[in-house]
Write a protein that holds these residues in place. Structure first.
Motif, PDB file in Angstrom:
ATOM      1  N   TYR A  77       0.750  -1.256  -0.126  1.00  0.00           N
ATOM      2  CA  TYR A  77      -0.056  -0.018  -0.029  1.00  0.00           C
ATOM      3  C   TYR A  77       0.907   1.410  -0.084  1.00  0.00           C
ATOM      4  O   TYR A  77       0.631   2.269  -0.674  1.00  0.00           O
ATOM      5  N   GLU A  80       2.139   1.936  -3.448  1.00  0.00           N
ATOM      6  CA  GLU A  80       1.308   2.392  -4.431  1.00  0.00           C
ATOM      7  C   GLU A  80       1.491   3.770  -4.458  1.00  0.00           C
ATOM      8  O   GLU A  80       1.138   4.579  -5.282  1.00  0.00           O
ATOM      9  N   SER A 135     -11.670   7.582  -2.113  1.00  0.00           N
ATOM     10  CA  SER A 135     -12.199   7.602  -3.377  1.00  0.00           C
ATOM     11  C   SER A 135     -12.669   9.005  -3.778  1.00  0.00           C
ATOM     12  O   SER A 135     -13.720   9.612  -3.032  1.00  0.00           O
ATOM     13  N   GLU A 157      -4.032   8.217  -8.512  1.00  0.00           N
ATOM     14  CA  GLU A 157      -4.785   7.124  -9.134  1.00  0.00           C
ATOM     15  C   GLU A 157      -4.340   6.061  -8.212  1.00  0.00           C
ATOM     16  O   GLU A 157      -3.053   5.440  -8.413  1.00  0.00           O
ATOM     17  N   LEU A 158      -5.269   5.392  -7.539  1.00  0.00           N
ATOM     18  CA  LEU A 158      -5.122   4.070  -6.708  1.00  0.00           C
ATOM     19  C   LEU A 158      -6.093   3.147  -7.197  1.00  0.00           C
ATOM     20  O   LEU A 158      -7.262   3.311  -7.607  1.00  0.00           O
ATOM     21  N   THR A 159      -5.673   1.863  -6.649  1.00  0.00           N
ATOM     22  CA  THR A 159      -6.445   0.775  -6.842  1.00  0.00           C
ATOM     23  C   THR A 159      -7.987   0.959  -5.943  1.00  0.00           C
ATOM     24  O   THR A 159      -7.608   1.269  -4.931  1.00  0.00           O
ATOM     25  N   ASP A 161     -11.327   0.575  -3.734  1.00  0.00           N
ATOM     26  CA  ASP A 161     -11.587  -0.487  -2.643  1.00  0.00           C
ATOM     27  C   ASP A 161     -13.051  -1.356  -3.383  1.00  0.00           C
ATOM     28  O   ASP A 161     -12.882  -2.419  -3.173  1.00  0.00           O
ATOM     29  N   PRO A 163     -14.557  -2.270  -6.980  1.00  0.00           N
ATOM     30  CA  PRO A 163     -14.367  -2.164  -8.509  1.00  0.00           C
ATOM     31  C   PRO A 163     -15.040  -1.249  -9.459  1.00  0.00           C
ATOM     32  O   PRO A 163     -14.884  -1.237 -10.389  1.00  0.00           O
ATOM     33  N   ASP A 166     -13.548   4.198 -10.454  1.00  0.00           N
ATOM     34  CA  ASP A 166     -12.552   4.330 -10.915  1.00  0.00           C
ATOM     35  C   ASP A 166     -10.936   4.712 -10.105  1.00  0.00           C
ATOM     36  O   ASP A 166     -11.486   4.414  -8.957  1.00  0.00           O
ATOM     37  N   ARG A 167     -10.110   4.764 -10.639  1.00  0.00           N
ATOM     38  CA  ARG A 167      -8.855   4.816  -9.681  1.00  0.00           C
ATOM     39  C   ARG A 167      -8.656   6.345  -9.162  1.00  0.00           C
ATOM     40  O   ARG A 167      -7.734   6.411  -8.229  1.00  0.00           O
TER      41      ARG A 167
END
Length: 180
Positions: A77, A80, A135, A157-159, A161, A163, A166-167
């Motif tokens: 984490y 990222e 987010s 821009e992160l993954t 939580d 789906p 978006d990032r």
């Protein structure tokens, strides 16, 4: 008055109920079976991992969950987020939810966050700051952070939580105040 205690295994049914609430499930995207809750919250409850899960109560009634951890304890984490901005040594992260639907939109979020920040300063003398990615779509969350005194420092821009998101994330930060 807000009080705090560590989450125990006895709290897992409450957490499962909260995680199933639509206002929580939208952002946490967590499995709610007893097995999933035990798998994901059990290590913290037993002290077997560095993350700490805290139950917040208002006037003795449980209403919120706050997870607290040092970024350094979760290198993936940290890497990222660190690809976009400097994460100073000793930086904590908080994640939070208000479990009771009827308490959402009542001004409790900023109070819980501010109390969690004060608790973090008291409990973690090595903490240098608190950084929280959120987010971009979760306006309620980032407005609560602002009301609790954290400042927006970046857009990254992160993954996500969940789906479905978006990032795009906004990052909030608060440095440890002198004397805290």
């Amino acid at each position: 008055m807000i009080s705090w205690r560590r989450v125990t295994e006895d709290d897992f049914p409450l957490l499962a109920r909260w995680l199933a609430e639509p206002h929580v499930a939208r952002w946490w995207n967590h499995e709610t079976t007893a097995e999933a809750v035990a798998r994901d919250f059990g290590p913290s409850a037993r002290g077997a991992e560095p993350s700490q899960d805290w139950l917040a109560s208002v006037d003795g009634v449980p209403c919120a969950l706050v997870q607290r951890s040092f970024f350094a304890d979760y290198p993936e984490y940290l890497d990222e987020l660190g690809a976009f901005l400097d994460v100073p040594d000793g930086t904590l992260s908080l994640d939070y939810l208000i479990g009771e639907r009827d308490l959402v939109g009542q001004g409790l979020g900023p109070r819980i966050i501010a109390s969690a920040v004060a608790k973090a300063w008291a409990d973690e003398p090595s903490a240098t700051g608190i950084m929280i990615p959120v987010s971009t779509a979760n306006q309620r969350s980032w407005r609560a952070l602002e009301k609790a005194g954290l400042a927006r420092i970046a857009e990254v821009e992160l993954t996500p939580d969940n789906p479905v998101d978006d990032r795009a994330h906004v990052v909030y930060y608060l440095a440890r105040p002198a004397g805290a």
